[in-house]
Write a protein that holds these residues in place. Structure first.
Motif, short mmCIF file in Angstrom:
data_model
loop_
_atom_site.label_atom_id
_atom_site.label_comp_id
_atom_site.label_asym_id
_atom_site.label_seq_id
_atom_site.Cartn_x
_atom_site.Cartn_y
_atom_site.Cartn_z
N ILE A 1 -2.04 -12.68 -12.45
CA ILE A 1 -2.49 -12.24 -11.08
C ILE A 1 -2.46 -10.90 -10.88
CG2 ILE A 1 -0.47 -13.07 -9.98
CD1 ILE A 1 -2.07 -14.41 -7.87
N VAL A 2 -3.56 -10.55 -10.25
CA VAL A 2 -3.59 -9.12 -9.78
C VAL A 2 -2.96 -9.14 -8.17
CG1 VAL A 2 -5.14 -7.34 -9.33
CG2 VAL A 2 -5.71 -8.83 -11.12
N SER B 1 -1.99 -5.82 -7.01
CA SER B 1 -2.82 -4.64 -6.39
C SER B 1 -3.59 -3.83 -7.43
CB SER B 1 -1.84 -3.76 -5.57
OG SER B 1 -1.01 -2.97 -6.65
N GLY B 2 -4.67 -3.34 -6.82
CA GLY B 2 -5.53 -2.44 -7.56
C GLY B 2 -6.52 -3.24 -8.37
N SER B 3 -7.09 -2.98 -9.40
CA SER B 3 -8.11 -3.81 -10.10
C SER B 3 -8.14 -3.64 -11.62
CB SER B 3 -9.25 -3.76 -9.00
OG SER B 3 -10.11 -2.06 -9.45
N TYR B 4 -8.90 -4.37 -12.35
CA TYR B 4 -9.00 -3.96 -13.49
C TYR B 4 -10.29 -4.65 -14.11
CZ TYR B 4 -7.46 -8.29 -15.44
OH TYR B 4 -7.28 -9.66 -15.92
N GLU B 5 -11.08 -4.20 -15.15
CA GLU B 5 -12.13 -4.88 -15.61
C GLU B 5 -11.69 -5.29 -17.14
OE1 GLU B 5 -15.50 -2.51 -15.33
OE2 GLU B 5 -15.40 -2.36 -13.09
N ARG C 1 -14.62 -8.17 -13.35
CA ARG C 1 -13.73 -7.20 -12.67
C ARG C 1 -12.62 -8.32 -12.01
NH1 ARG C 1 -13.59 -2.39 -10.35
NH2 ARG C 1 -12.51 -2.18 -8.37
N PHE C 2 -11.50 -7.89 -11.77
CA PHE C 2 -10.56 -8.68 -11.14
C PHE C 2 -9.76 -7.84 -10.07
CE2 PHE C 2 -11.03 -10.57 -15.50
CZ PHE C 2 -11.07 -12.04 -15.11
N GLU C 3 -9.57 -8.42 -8.94
CA GLU C 3 -9.26 -7.69 -7.88
C GLU C 3 -7.89 -8.46 -7.35
OE1 GLU C 3 -12.48 -7.08 -5.39
OE2 GLU C 3 -13.07 -5.29 -6.41
N PRO C 4 -7.35 -7.86 -6.18
CA PRO C 4 -6.07 -8.62 -5.61
C PRO C 4 -6.30 -10.06 -5.21
CG PRO C 4 -6.18 -6.65 -4.69
CD PRO C 4 -7.22 -6.56 -5.50
N GLY C 5 -5.37 -11.02 -6.06
CA GLY C 5 -5.48 -12.21 -5.99
C GLY C 5 -6.17 -13.08 -6.73
N ASP C 6 -6.94 -12.32 -7.76
CA ASP C 6 -7.85 -12.86 -8.74
C ASP C 6 -6.65 -13.20 -9.90
OD1 ASP C 6 -10.16 -12.51 -7.49
OD2 ASP C 6 -10.61 -10.74 -8.36
N ASP D 1 -6.87 3.75 -8.21
CA ASP D 1 -5.64 2.83 -7.76
C ASP D 1 -4.71 2.28 -8.71
OD1 ASP D 1 -6.71 3.36 -5.16
OD2 ASP D 1 -8.00 1.54 -5.32
N GLY D 2 -5.22 2.43 -10.08
CA GLY D 2 -4.11 1.81 -10.89
C GLY D 2 -4.28 0.20 -10.92
N CYS D 3 -3.35 -0.72 -11.47
CA CYS D 3 -3.32 -1.74 -11.36
C CYS D 3 -1.81 -2.51 -11.60
CB CYS D 3 -4.37 -2.80 -12.14
SG CYS D 3 -4.43 -4.48 -12.11
N ILE D 4 -1.54 -3.45 -10.58
CA ILE D 4 -0.34 -4.25 -10.78
C ILE D 4 -0.60 -5.62 -10.76
CG2 ILE D 4 2.23 -4.65 -9.77
CD1 ILE D 4 1.79 -1.78 -8.47
N CYS D 5 0.04 -6.08 -12.18
CA CYS D 5 -0.31 -7.62 -12.14
C CYS D 5 1.01 -8.12 -12.57
CB CYS D 5 -1.57 -7.82 -13.46
SG CYS D 5 -2.80 -6.85 -13.25
#
Length: 64
Positions: free
Chosen positions: A1-2, A4-8, A13-18, A36-40
């Motif tokens: 689960i993401v 903060s931030g996002s990744y593809e 594309r996955f964003e916070p809450g995805d 923003d980077g990504c924290i998962c």
């Protein structure tokens, strides 16, 4: 689960809450948003399988 931030990756594309639920047939190559980077939060059912030689060599030492 993401968190903060996002990744593809190859699925989109996955964003916070995805939440992404990949099986062993998916070669997962995430690319973080450069701004923003990504924290998962990640959970796996088995060991990860790395493709690069260097990653496979250090995997036993880092425990993933």
């Amino acid at each position: 689960i993401v968190l903060s931030g996002s990744y593809e990756d190859e699925l989109g594309r996955f964003e916070p809450g995805d939440l992404a639920d990949h099986d062993e047939d998916v070669t997962h190559r995430p690319r973080s948003d450069g701004r923003d980077g990504c924290i998962c939060l990640i959970a796996t059912e088995g060991p990860l399988r790395f493709e690069s030689f260097m990653a496979r060599m250090i995997q036993p030492f880092i425990g993933i």
